[in-house]
Write a protein that holds these residues in place. Sequence first.
Motif, short mmCIF file in Angstrom:
data_model
loop_
_atom_site.label_atom_id
_atom_site.label_comp_id
_atom_site.label_asym_id
_atom_site.label_seq_id
_atom_site.Cartn_x
_atom_site.Cartn_y
_atom_site.Cartn_z
N ILE A 431 0.83 -1.20 0.00
CA ILE A 431 0.00 0.00 0.00
C ILE A 431 0.87 1.24 0.00
N LEU A 432 1.83 1.26 0.89
CA LEU A 432 2.69 2.45 0.97
C LEU A 432 3.37 2.70 -0.36
N ALA A 434 2.39 1.76 -3.24
CA ALA A 434 1.42 2.13 -4.27
C ALA A 434 0.99 3.58 -4.10
N ILE A 435 0.84 4.00 -2.85
CA ILE A 435 0.36 5.35 -2.60
C ILE A 435 1.45 6.39 -2.87
N PRO B 31 -3.84 9.80 -3.42
CA PRO B 31 -4.30 10.67 -4.48
C PRO B 31 -5.39 9.98 -5.28
N LEU B 286 -6.11 -3.35 -4.67
CA LEU B 286 -5.01 -2.40 -4.56
C LEU B 286 -4.63 -1.85 -5.92
N TYR B 291 -9.85 1.36 -2.54
CA TYR B 291 -9.25 1.36 -1.21
C TYR B 291 -10.22 1.04 -0.09
#
Lengths: 588, 326
Positions: A431-432, A434-435, B31, B286, B291
């Motif tokens: 997640i990290l 990807a974000i 984002p 993902l 999310y």
Amino acid sequence: MKLLRTLFSGRKDTDVLAEEAMKGQLRTVLGRLLSKPVNVLAILVFLLFLIGVTVGPYFYPLEINYQDMTQQNIAPGRTMLAIPKELQGHIADISVGSSYSMGLSDAGEVYLWGKTQVTRNVDLAKTVPENMGKIRMIAAGFDHAVAVNEAGEIFCWGNNRLKQCDVPRKADGSDFVYLAAGYQFTVAVTSEGDVVSWGNTNMVDMSLRKAKGPVSKIVFTLDSAIALLQDGSLVYLGKADNALSRGVPEGSFTDLAATGHTACAIAADGSTTVWGEKEYGLDRVPEMEGRPVSVEAGRYHYTLLTDAGRVYSWGRNNYGQASAPSGAEGAASVRAGYFQNYAIGADGRAAAWGLKGYLLGSDGYGRDVFARLLNGGRMTMTIGCVSVIISSLIGILIGGVSGYFGGRVDMLLMRFEEIVASLPFLPFAMILSAIVGNRVSETSRILMIMVILGVLSWTGICRLVRAQVLAEREKEYVLAALAMGVRQWGIIVRHIIPNVLSVVIVDMTLSFAACMLTESGLSYLGFGVAEPRPTWGNMLSGCNDSIIIQYYWWRWVFPAIALGLNTIAINVIGDGMRDAIDPKTEER
Amino acid sequence: MLRYIIKRILYLLFVFLIMSVLLFVIYNAVPGDPARIRAEKFKQKDPVQYQIAYEQARADLGLDKPLPLRYFSWMRQMLKGDFGYSTYYSRDVRELVVTPMKNTVMLNIGAMFLALLITIPLGISCSTRRGGVYDNLVRIFTVVGYSIPQFIIGLVFIFFFAVRLRIFPISGFGTPNFEGSFWEEVLDKLRYMALPLLVMTFSSLGGMTKYVRSAMIDALSMDFVRTARAKGLKEQVVVYVHAFRSALLPVITLIIGWFFSIFGGSLIIENMFALNGMGKVYINCLQNQDYQVVLALQMFYIIIGLAGNLVIDLSYMLADPRVRLG
């Protein structure tokens, strides 16, 4: 039996009464570590990898965005320049294909060498037509081969998916003077200047009518062709409007050759002209001795022969294709193609230079697996190393403070530790990355992966350090130091840290391997370091396909071996160190 | 005892709260605007209509409120059992996870069962032959086992079992449109599950064997084992009755810990074999920036993980009264 025992225990039958000399702690530990051959082996393997990935990339630098569709999925081996012994001394002609070469002996026999397996099912060397008679001309293409015998009969074999082997039979019997095989395409030119062509017309639209007048030679670039007419003028035969089509020089020329995006022509007055997209210094024609006689081209280089018998190569030199050896001097003719060159002497012997082949094969984009393995290893190891350093620093700091001060600080820090430890690791890291990952450049993305790995994996070492500090804190010597008035930091630095260090080093080693595995897992899933930058993990990520697993085994076997062997070695070293530092654990 | 449990549960709640805030903030920092995605279909038609639809979507999703308020409403929904809506799958999360969860749990239990069946006898036999050829061979195998990542084991197994021997299919979770009796269908499913099951089992063998072996060695070095031997009991009785029962305690705690992880799908395995499990759902969501699902799943796993820790500690305590509670 005995071997195994010495391999693992390393014990020798010692004399009970023999006196043992006193040794320093470090030397004892090191001695104990090295007393087991399996540890020594592991250390050697690890060092080998370490040296390979740190030094290797300097010898095999990686051009990150490089791809070559003509070099896809080539099997390991370095036989591309290995001219058969029985051919040496009798060479009449040589033609260079994508991953193989084709030779013609003066007796009219065809020889093939290099990687002749051009597709999964087609091996050119095994499908050579029988009873061809005496062959006069040969041409090696991307995935097909062509030969013409004395009677003017055309033979064509190889991959026929795009009809590159469907010879128009009415052409048989003509008096051919020139034969060329390009990317799934073939042209043959007769003595009258008529052109016969067949194959995949998608890439090169042979609007041969553009060539007004009799043709003497046609050369192929990646997406087009250029013709040299019998009157010495040049005609562009492609469809595209680019530097190559616009730059066609006027005048009278004697020879012509084309790389992927450029062309080179020798004018009747002996000067050479290069036009097209200038890359890899292809337009920097070297100073020459003598008048140029003929020019040949590979994918990204030219090789030229002068009437003084001198051979010059220039252009891209990543595989040594632009470094003509001294043995090439005095050649009667030169032949070049793709990444190989041959200088054929008057005695029928040839000197070869250029790409010998790929030691560990090439991947689906035509990149050298060996070079990617070295560079990818450096990336994987760097990420593992940096993230271990980060996680150890955090872990030691928090664990040390928590253990030493105890009480409320301990309680708070341990709850914090619990929170971090309860994060599901792989998903969270994904997640990290990807974000944050999409917004930053590739370099800072890699840096971020290191930080994420480090920041999420310090909990294990933190607990270890805390427990060790808790145990050390209660020891008498610490009390004594306190009583003597040694300051707190003094106690921590002088007394506690050295005692914790051994545990930390062992744990760092083991988590180095773990971090490498995690990075590979992340990259394998596509959330780590992204293509085209290689790591051992993402080299494997494209290989989850039965065709690749079966036919292109070198693409996954070698990265898998590298990654597996390396982590095994590191884990063995870590376990060995733990045993060496604390022999009691060895019993377990 | 009761005080300890209450204290632990309070801690657990505390940690959970912090985690939920942390995750909520992180996901909201992503984002991309989910309301924009919802209103996307109006974009081509009419800017005014699009603006209205966009505002409507924002209000529907609660995006017009400040972050803390959103957090509380999200938390309230979670506690009520409403885990949100998946934009990627166009279904409620609760309904979405049923089948994958079933598959994942089935696979995990199968792998766990197989692994235990192999590792316990292996670990015991190693501990009784400590230092011998057999033990050393198994030790090599365990080091190799826990050093090699799952995806390499997976590739090797696919190569041998699916490509070379053609015993098992490469990927999937049952032949598409399979028709047959119930048992035939079960057999078909088993054939598809065999390879992932084997890989999962194999990759957990190394660590487990090492664990069982060291637990057994600890037990065998106890005084009561010496006593049992001194009494003249048969070696088998000593090993399997006396020592093994003592070694069982750490193993049981391991199994309990493991039990809590069966709901989490293996990301790598499920991705590799294209199984419709939790890991696959997770990765899909993902990659498609869905999310809400990821957040809900993550919270679920955190609860499971924390509860697992608590149960492990308690079981330690029950199993061995000497364990001091802090």
